[in-house]
Design a protein around this motif. Structure first.
Motif, PDB file in Angstrom:
ATOM      1  N   ARG A  47    -136.872 -19.703 -55.713  1.00 46.73           N
ATOM      2  CA  ARG A  47    -136.961 -19.121 -57.186  1.00 46.73           C
ATOM      3  C   ARG A  47    -137.955 -18.429 -57.577  1.00 46.73           C
ATOM      4  N   GLY A  48    -138.307 -17.543 -56.649  1.00 47.04           N
ATOM      5  CA  GLY A  48    -139.498 -16.651 -56.902  1.00 47.04           C
ATOM      6  C   GLY A  48    -139.100 -15.218 -57.210  1.00 47.04           C
ATOM      7  N   GLY A  49    -137.547 -14.621 -57.451  1.00 46.26           N
ATOM      8  CA  GLY A  49    -137.401 -13.604 -57.887  1.00 46.26           C
ATOM      9  C   GLY A  49    -137.837 -12.520 -56.730  1.00 46.26           C
ATOM     10  N   TYR A  50    -138.522 -11.658 -57.279  1.00 48.49           N
ATOM     11  CA  TYR A  50    -138.948 -10.413 -56.481  1.00 48.49           C
ATOM     12  C   TYR A  50    -140.000 -11.126 -55.283  1.00 48.49           C
ATOM     13  N   LEU A  51    -140.725 -12.026 -55.748  1.00 49.70           N
ATOM     14  CA  LEU A  51    -141.642 -12.496 -54.560  1.00 49.70           C
ATOM     15  C   LEU A  51    -140.880 -13.070 -53.445  1.00 49.70           C
ATOM     16  N   LYS A  52    -139.745 -13.279 -53.499  1.00 50.49           N
ATOM     17  CA  LYS A  52    -138.944 -13.867 -52.281  1.00 50.49           C
ATOM     18  C   LYS A  52    -139.297 -13.170 -51.138  1.00 50.49           C
ATOM     19  N   ILE A  53    -139.630 -12.003 -51.004  1.00 52.51           N
ATOM     20  CA  ILE A  53    -139.663 -11.270 -49.886  1.00 52.51           C
ATOM     21  C   ILE A  53    -141.217 -11.396 -49.153  1.00 52.51           C
ATOM     22  N   VAL A  54    -141.959 -11.612 -50.374  1.00 57.46           N
ATOM     23  CA  VAL A  54    -143.214 -12.114 -49.721  1.00 57.46           C
ATOM     24  C   VAL A  54    -143.444 -13.339 -49.185  1.00 57.46           C
ATOM     25  N   ALA A  55    -142.650 -14.307 -49.639  1.00 60.01           N
ATOM     26  CA  ALA A  55    -142.553 -15.856 -49.139  1.00 60.01           C
ATOM     27  C   ALA A  55    -141.758 -15.777 -47.597  1.00 60.01           C
ATOM     28  N   VAL A  56    -140.735 -15.094 -47.648  1.00 57.41           N
ATOM     29  CA  VAL A  56    -140.004 -14.800 -46.293  1.00 57.41           C
ATOM     30  C   VAL A  56    -141.063 -14.190 -45.221  1.00 57.41           C
ATOM     31  N   GLY A  57    -141.807 -13.204 -45.654  1.00 58.52           N
ATOM     32  CA  GLY A  57    -143.029 -12.471 -44.746  1.00 58.52           C
ATOM     33  C   GLY A  57    -143.873 -13.643 -44.283  1.00 58.52           C
ATOM     34  N   TYR A  58    -144.366 -14.295 -45.223  1.00 57.70           N
ATOM     35  CA  TYR A  58    -145.351 -15.279 -44.986  1.00 57.70           C
ATOM     36  C   TYR A  58    -144.700 -16.412 -44.069  1.00 57.70           C
ATOM     37  N   ILE A  59    -143.484 -16.848 -44.352  1.00 54.40           N
ATOM     38  CA  ILE A  59    -142.827 -17.812 -43.345  1.00 54.40           C
ATOM     39  C   ILE A  59    -142.503 -17.365 -41.878  1.00 54.40           C
ATOM     40  N   GLU A  60    -142.039 -16.295 -42.056  1.00 56.95           N
ATOM     41  CA  GLU A  60    -141.876 -15.789 -40.557  1.00 56.95           C
ATOM     42  C   GLU A  60    -142.982 -15.682 -39.883  1.00 56.95           C
ATOM     43  N   PHE A  61    -144.058 -14.944 -40.545  1.00 58.59           N
ATOM     44  CA  PHE A  61    -145.440 -14.415 -39.670  1.00 58.59           C
ATOM     45  C   PHE A  61    -145.970 -15.926 -39.313  1.00 58.59           C
ATOM     46  N   CYS A  62    -145.819 -17.264 -40.053  1.00 58.24           N
ATOM     47  CA  CYS A  62    -146.552 -18.334 -39.546  1.00 58.24           C
ATOM     48  C   CYS A  62    -145.816 -19.024 -38.310  1.00 58.24           C
ATOM     49  N   ARG A  63    -144.490 -18.865 -38.384  1.00 65.96           N
ATOM     50  CA  ARG A  63    -143.585 -19.452 -37.352  1.00 65.96           C
ATOM     51  C   ARG A  63    -143.827 -18.580 -36.095  1.00 65.96           C
ATOM     52  N   ALA A  64    -143.817 -17.279 -36.299  1.00 70.15           N
ATOM     53  CA  ALA A  64    -143.686 -16.347 -34.994  1.00 70.15           C
ATOM     54  C   ALA A  64    -144.950 -16.084 -34.473  1.00 70.15           C
ATOM     55  N   THR A  65    -146.079 -16.452 -34.849  1.00 67.34           N
ATOM     56  CA  THR A  65    -147.450 -16.355 -34.340  1.00 67.34           C
ATOM     57  C   THR A  65    -148.004 -17.725 -33.622  1.00 67.34           C
ATOM     58  N   PRO A  66    -148.414 -17.486 -32.363  1.00 67.38           N
ATOM     59  CA  PRO A  66    -148.818 -18.694 -31.497  1.00 67.38           C
ATOM     60  C   PRO A  66    -149.857 -19.368 -32.259  1.00 67.38           C
ATOM     61  N   ILE A  67    -150.133 -20.568 -32.214  1.00 69.75           N
ATOM     62  CA  ILE A  67    -151.107 -21.399 -32.633  1.00 69.75           C
ATOM     63  C   ILE A  67    -152.542 -20.669 -32.247  1.00 69.75           C
ATOM     64  N   LEU A  68    -152.668 -20.557 -30.935  1.00 72.15           N
ATOM     65  CA  LEU A  68    -153.981 -20.098 -30.373  1.00 72.15           C
ATOM     66  C   LEU A  68    -154.478 -18.737 -30.968  1.00 72.15           C
ATOM     67  N   VAL A  69    -153.513 -17.841 -31.211  1.00 71.77           N
ATOM     68  CA  VAL A  69    -153.755 -16.629 -32.015  1.00 71.77           C
ATOM     69  C   VAL A  69    -154.081 -16.918 -33.362  1.00 71.77           C
ATOM     70  N   GLN A  70    -153.232 -17.688 -33.879  1.00 68.31           N
ATOM     71  CA  GLN A  70    -153.693 -18.155 -35.379  1.00 68.31           C
ATOM     72  C   GLN A  70    -155.280 -18.748 -35.433  1.00 68.31           C
ATOM     73  N   LEU A  71    -155.665 -19.734 -34.548  1.00 63.68           N
ATOM     74  CA  LEU A  71    -156.988 -20.278 -34.532  1.00 63.68           C
ATOM     75  C   LEU A  71    -157.916 -19.170 -34.192  1.00 63.68           C
ATOM     76  N   LEU A  72    -157.901 -18.270 -33.525  1.00 63.46           N
ATOM     77  CA  LEU A  72    -158.690 -17.133 -33.149  1.00 63.46           C
ATOM     78  C   LEU A  72    -158.967 -16.188 -34.232  1.00 63.46           C
ATOM     79  N   TRP A  73    -157.585 -15.932 -34.895  1.00 61.62           N
ATOM     80  CA  TRP A  73    -157.762 -14.847 -35.802  1.00 61.62           C
ATOM     81  C   TRP A  73    -158.366 -15.543 -37.262  1.00 61.62           C
ATOM     82  N   VAL A  74    -158.143 -16.775 -37.822  1.00 58.44           N
ATOM     83  CA  VAL A  74    -158.423 -17.349 -38.784  1.00 58.44           C
ATOM     84  C   VAL A  74    -160.193 -17.573 -38.558  1.00 58.44           C
TER      85      VAL A  74
END
Length: 225
Positions: A47-74
């Motif tokens: 229900r975010g209107g135009y912000l929907k694309i931001v949420a989709v990008g966030y979700i796909e990034f979180c799911r598609a990035t290996p946890i080890l990469v996210q650990l080192l990145w953060v």
């Protein structure tokens, strides 16, 4: 083997218990943060209107990035770019939460989209506000339906937490490897750690199954299937 167990496991029990406490602490806060981020991402996507694309990008990034990469990145990039987190424990919690939040957001979305549309239309027709429809009608049903998947994600967080040792968080795995590297005797130490993780995840799975069946029965959902 018993002699080695006494020498390398029991003699270091304080360090292992300290690591277990750190594992529990990191997993607890990572899962809570993942639930919060997952719900926010889900609602924006639905229900975010135009912000929907931001949420989709966030979700796909979180799911598609290996946890080890996210650990080192953060841990190494975020402090330079965003100024936080300032501790490795904070970095571990955020990284674990990021990945799980992507999966949880999709789990929540599937739960809301699986509800009959007639319920919402009927509630609107009798004058209920959108917030009351969400909190009183939709959210309780979704919680019951997605509970097993959500709890399973907690087990995934616990499993993934074994990787936080690479950024020097002194969790159970870190303490175990420290003992192994000191004495070069891995059998008793790593077998004990494997057993502890098995018991942790088995307990979570059994508790989740009990709670799921209990609430399904209590609210009469199981009887209608």
């Amino acid at each position: 083997m018993i002699e080695n167990f006494n020498r390398f496991v029991l003699a270091n029990i304080d360090a292992l218990l300290s690591g277990l406490w750190v594992t529990t602490y990191v997993c607890f806060w990572a899962f809570l943060l993942a639930l919060l981020l997952g719900m926010v991402a889900c609602f924006i996507r639905l229900r975010g209107g135009y912000l929907k694309i931001v949420a989709v990008g966030y979700i796909e990034f979180c799911r598609a990035t290996p946890i080890l990469v996210q650990l080192l990145w953060v841990n190494y990039v975020w402090p330079e770019v965003f100024g936080f987190p300032q501790t490795v424990v904070g970095a571990g919690i955020i990284a674990l939460a990021l990945q799980s939040s992507g999966y949880l957001a999709e789990t929540f979305r599937s739960g809301f989209e699986g509800l009959p549309k007639g319920q919402r239309e009927a509630a609107l027709a009798v004058g209920m506000s959108r917030w009351r429809i969400m909190s009183r009608i939709e959210a309780p049903q979704v919680a019951l339906v997605v509970a097993p998947v959500v709890i399973n994600q907690l087990a995934v967080v616990v499993k993934s937490s074994t990787l936080v040792s690479v950024i020097a968080i002194s969790d159970l795995m870190y303490q175990g490897l420290k003992i192994v590297n000191q004495w070069y005797e891995p059998i008793e130490v790593l077998s004990t750690i494997a057993l502890v993780y098995f018991l942790l995840i088995f307990t979570i799975s059994r508790a989740a199954n009990y709670a799921y069946v209990h609430f399904q029965t209590k609210f009469g959902i199981a009887n209608h299937r």
